[in-house]
Design a protein around this motif. Structure first.
Motif, PDB file in Angstrom:
ATOM      1  N   VAL A   1       0.939  -1.282  -0.369  1.00 33.02           N
ATOM      2  CA  VAL A   1       0.347   0.073   0.232  1.00 33.02           C
ATOM      3  C   VAL A   1       0.584   1.163  -0.231  1.00 33.02           C
TER       4      VAL A   1
ATOM      5  N   LEU B   1      -5.932   2.745   5.469  1.00 28.84           N
ATOM      6  CA  LEU B   1      -6.556   1.878   4.320  1.00 28.84           C
ATOM      7  C   LEU B   1      -6.234   0.209   4.627  1.00 28.84           C
ATOM      8  N   LEU B   2      -5.707  -0.105   4.586  1.00 24.50           N
ATOM      9  CA  LEU B   2      -5.755  -1.422   5.338  1.00 24.50           C
ATOM     10  C   LEU B   2      -6.839  -1.242   6.214  1.00 24.50           C
TER      11      LEU B   2
ATOM     12  N   VAL C   1     -10.219  -1.334   4.621  1.00 21.38           N
ATOM     13  CA  VAL C   1     -10.893  -2.921   4.189  1.00 21.38           C
ATOM     14  C   VAL C   1     -11.051  -4.042   4.945  1.00 21.38           C
TER      15      VAL C   1
ATOM     16  N   ALA D   1      -7.207  -1.686  -1.391  1.00 23.06           N
ATOM     17  CA  ALA D   1      -6.356  -1.152   0.349  1.00 23.06           C
ATOM     18  C   ALA D   1      -5.667  -0.556  -1.798  1.00 23.06           C
TER      19      ALA D   1
END
Length: 261
Positions: free
Chosen positions: A99, A128-129, A132, A156
């Protein structure tokens, strides 16, 4: 004003029209499914929108920009995210580093993740992780993840440029039924929360009818029907193209026709 407007889009290969005068639009926050039998032109249409193919003719307007003829990386930087039928991640890197690479690319930075930049925007990548549902795997290598988790990592990555439009090519391919529904429920929730337009191709009709706000159907390169799930389910021409018998789609029926063409 539509987020994405496709007008008279066509693509020919050696005189054969793979896509023939297709027009449709997509609103922000909406999930639009692009479906059709093998050879319908779905992937060709999809790849023109993403910049992997240049249209023979027609227009692709996204958020005030003409995308036809632009390179994929330039389209990505305009705010178009993309996932692939076969999940594309770097197995030699951790989930977090994958990411981070997407964040670095979006800001046009080139560094080694093994130097001081290893902590660069780590908090943003971790957020972001978490979004999701896979933050707990941040330090693990992508090579050891279950396939459903790899698909979440890819999502992500696709969100790293804060997209206004998300293109998803067979997002649930190779996934178990529960994983399919969890991923699409997550996608639908993010689309509404972040006002992201989602265009996806899919062969699993249970996924299509459950999560798509609208559907467009291609056959031999032409758009033959569009509308909500009930409209498409009861369209005689769509039933004939898919099944050859005129039989009706049953709600949440499973139709897997193989190639995402």
């Amino acid at each position: 004003m539509s987020l994405l407007r496709i007008e008279s889009l066509s693509k020919s290969f050696d005189g054969v029209k793979a896509v023939d005068g297709v027009s449709f639009d997509l609103e922000a926050g909406q999930l639009l499914a692009l479906i059709g039998p093998n050879g319908a032109g779905k992937s060709t249409c999809f790849n023109m929108i993403n910049g992997q193919l240049t249209p023979t003719s027609g227009s692709i307007r996204f958020d005030g920009h003409e995308l036809a003829g632009k390179r994929p990386r330039d389209i990505w930087r305009l705010g178009v995210g993309r996932t692939f039928q076969i999940a594309a991640t770097f197995n030699s890197m951790t989930v977090l580093e994958n990411v981070q690479m997407a964040l670095l690319s979006h800001e046009r930075r080139v560094f080694s993740l093994f130097g001081r930049v290893a902590s660069w925007r780590a908090d943003d990548a971790l957020a972001l992780l978490d979004l999701v549902g896979i933050a707990s795997h941040a330090k693990r290598s992508c090579a050891v993840l279950a396939y459903g988790d790899v698909k979440r990592v890819e999502l992500a990555i696709a969100l790293a440029n804060a997209p206004k439009l998300l293109l998803m090519d067979e997002p649930t391919a190779g996934m178990a039924p529960q994983e399919r529904n969890e991923l699409m429920a997550l996608t639908a929730r993010l689309a509404k929360q972040r006002n992201i337009g989602v265009l996806f191709t899919e062969h699993s009709m249970d996924v299509v009818f459950e999560y798509a706000d609208r559907l467009i159907v291609l056959a031999r390169g032409r758009l033959i029907a569009q509308g909500d799930a009930n409209t498409i389910r009861n369209d005689a021409r769509v039933r004939e193209v898919y099944l050859g018998t005129g039989a009706s789609f049953a709600p949440r029926a499973m139709l897997n026709d193989g190639d995402a063409s």
